[in-house]
Design a protein around this motif. Structure first.
Motif, PDB file in Angstrom:
ATOM      1  N   CYS A 196       0.793  -1.179   0.124  1.00  0.00           N
ATOM      2  CA  CYS A 196       0.215  -0.007   0.052  1.00  0.00           C
ATOM      3  C   CYS A 196       0.871   1.302  -0.032  1.00  0.00           C
ATOM      4  O   CYS A 196       1.661   1.520   1.011  1.00  0.00           O
ATOM      5  N   CYS A 226      -2.494  -1.264  -3.528  1.00  0.00           N
ATOM      6  CA  CYS A 226      -3.531  -0.363  -3.428  1.00  0.00           C
ATOM      7  C   CYS A 226      -2.784   1.108  -3.235  1.00  0.00           C
ATOM      8  O   CYS A 226      -1.761   1.088  -2.667  1.00  0.00           O
ATOM      9  N   LYS A 284      -7.537   3.385   3.061  1.00  0.00           N
ATOM     10  CA  LYS A 284      -8.843   2.796   2.950  1.00  0.00           C
ATOM     11  C   LYS A 284      -9.058   1.577   2.285  1.00  0.00           C
ATOM     12  O   LYS A 284      -9.674   0.616   2.353  1.00  0.00           O
ATOM     13  N   ALA A 285      -8.487   1.461   1.097  1.00  0.00           N
ATOM     14  CA  ALA A 285      -8.285   0.338   0.030  1.00  0.00           C
ATOM     15  C   ALA A 285      -7.650  -0.668   0.775  1.00  0.00           C
ATOM     16  O   ALA A 285      -8.090  -1.849   0.463  1.00  0.00           O
ATOM     17  N   VAL A 302      -7.574  -1.455   3.922  1.00  0.00           N
ATOM     18  CA  VAL A 302      -8.381  -1.993   4.951  1.00  0.00           C
ATOM     19  C   VAL A 302      -9.533  -2.750   4.277  1.00  0.00           C
ATOM     20  O   VAL A 302      -9.896  -4.038   4.767  1.00  0.00           O
ATOM     21  N   GLU A 303     -10.032  -2.447   3.299  1.00  0.00           N
ATOM     22  CA  GLU A 303     -11.013  -3.151   2.404  1.00  0.00           C
ATOM     23  C   GLU A 303     -10.416  -4.296   1.828  1.00  0.00           C
ATOM     24  O   GLU A 303     -11.374  -5.426   1.641  1.00  0.00           O
ATOM     25  N   LEU A 304      -9.235  -4.124   1.244  1.00  0.00           N
ATOM     26  CA  LEU A 304      -8.710  -5.327   0.379  1.00  0.00           C
ATOM     27  C   LEU A 304      -8.238  -6.520   1.280  1.00  0.00           C
ATOM     28  O   LEU A 304      -8.096  -7.600   0.890  1.00  0.00           O
ATOM     29  N   PRO A 332      -9.042  -8.223   3.961  1.00  0.00           N
ATOM     30  CA  PRO A 332      -9.873  -9.302   4.256  1.00  0.00           C
ATOM     31  C   PRO A 332     -10.090 -10.293   2.968  1.00  0.00           C
ATOM     32  O   PRO A 332     -10.244 -11.449   3.066  1.00  0.00           O
ATOM     33  N   ARG A 333     -10.074  -9.867   1.970  1.00  0.00           N
ATOM     34  CA  ARG A 333     -10.197 -10.354   0.679  1.00  0.00           C
ATOM     35  C   ARG A 333      -9.196 -11.334   0.278  1.00  0.00           C
ATOM     36  O   ARG A 333      -9.105 -12.324  -0.284  1.00  0.00           O
ATOM     37  N   ALA A 386      -5.033   3.332   9.052  1.00  0.00           N
ATOM     38  CA  ALA A 386      -5.443   1.914   8.268  1.00  0.00           C
ATOM     39  C   ALA A 386      -4.426   0.857   9.284  1.00  0.00           C
ATOM     40  O   ALA A 386      -5.187  -0.116   9.323  1.00  0.00           O
ATOM     41  N   ARG A 433      -6.507  -0.132  12.213  1.00  0.00           N
ATOM     42  CA  ARG A 433      -7.692  -0.896  11.741  1.00  0.00           C
ATOM     43  C   ARG A 433      -7.314  -2.273  11.372  1.00  0.00           C
ATOM     44  O   ARG A 433      -8.069  -3.072  11.421  1.00  0.00           O
ATOM     45  N   LEU A 434      -6.234  -2.340  10.872  1.00  0.00           N
ATOM     46  CA  LEU A 434      -5.911  -3.739  10.589  1.00  0.00           C
ATOM     47  C   LEU A 434      -5.109  -4.487  11.527  1.00  0.00           C
ATOM     48  O   LEU A 434      -5.122  -5.955  11.659  1.00  0.00           O
TER      49      LEU A 434
END
Length: 219
Positions: free
Chosen positions: A10, A36, A40-41, A43-45, A47-48, A68, A71-72
């Motif tokens: 990131c 990314c 934000k990207a 954090v969203e990416l 888990p996937r 970030a 949150r991670l």
């Protein structure tokens, strides 16, 4: 063949991000599973793609690397991800906050590729990447920003010897340097460090440094 270490990169600067991805992907034991350009990207990416390590810049748009990281990898995260902060130390005021947010270590962006790869492997293994010399620089710059907590050393669950080891950790001493200073074996130092982390419920040496400064164990 050992399982590959999955890495998420990131960084908002495309050129730097591409360079990181190229260096990491060239290693047989490392695999870039995502990239990314903002926190934000990431954090969203995460888990996937399920990374073992996130290589995280600090200054980014939308959501910075500190939030970030929190949150991670921060306290209370159900499935924390290991974060390695890569930043321009001399220009970035927020490295300390990133470490406090849960990062397992940091490197400078001008570090040689071999050091970056070593850092990723170290963090993935569960160890903290906190170079002794850089620790001294970090503490010297940010120690005044660490807010102390109530309580005294007398309340600590640590023995006097463990407190002594913790002070040396906070001053940036490596295990070998601690062993030499206290005239004990390297294995004994490792045992002390493990006990300290367990007793204080700390994840790694990064958190140990923060604890020592917050509790006034180091001036």
């Amino acid at each position: 063949m050992t399982e590959q270490i999955r890495v998420l990169v990131c960084d908002d600067q495309l050129l730097i991000r591409t360079g990181l991805v190229t260096i990491i992907d060239a290693q047989p034991d490392l695999e870039v599973v995502g990239e990314c350009g903002d926190g934000k990207a990431a954090v969203e990416l995460a888990p996937r793609v399920n990374p073992d390590v996130v290589v995280m810049d600090v200054r980014m748009p939308v959501l910075d690397g500190i939030e970030a990281t929190r949150r991670l990898a921060g306290a209370g995260v159900e499935r924390p991800v290991k974060v390695l902060v890569v930043t321009t130390f001399n220009l970035d005021e927020y490295v300390y906050e990133a470490l406090r947010a849960g990062a397992s270590g940091f490197l400078l962006k001008d570090a040689p590729p071999a050091q970056l790869l070593h850092g990723i492997r170290t963090v993935a293994s569960g160890a903290a990447l906190l170079d002794p010399e850089v620790t001294r620089q970090l503490v010297g710059v940010y120690a005044t920003r660490i807010r102390p907590v109530e309580g005294s050393v007398d309340d600590s669950p640590l023995t006097p010897r463990e407190l002594e080891v913790l002070r040396l950790i906070a001053e940036g001493f490596s295990n070998s340097e601690i062993a030499g200073t206290l005239v004990i074996s390297h294995e004994t130092v490792k045992t002390f460090v493990s006990r300290i982390l367990t007793k204080l419920a700390l994840r790694d040496r990064v958190q140990a440094v923060v604890y020592a400064y917050r509790h006034g164990l180091v001036a």
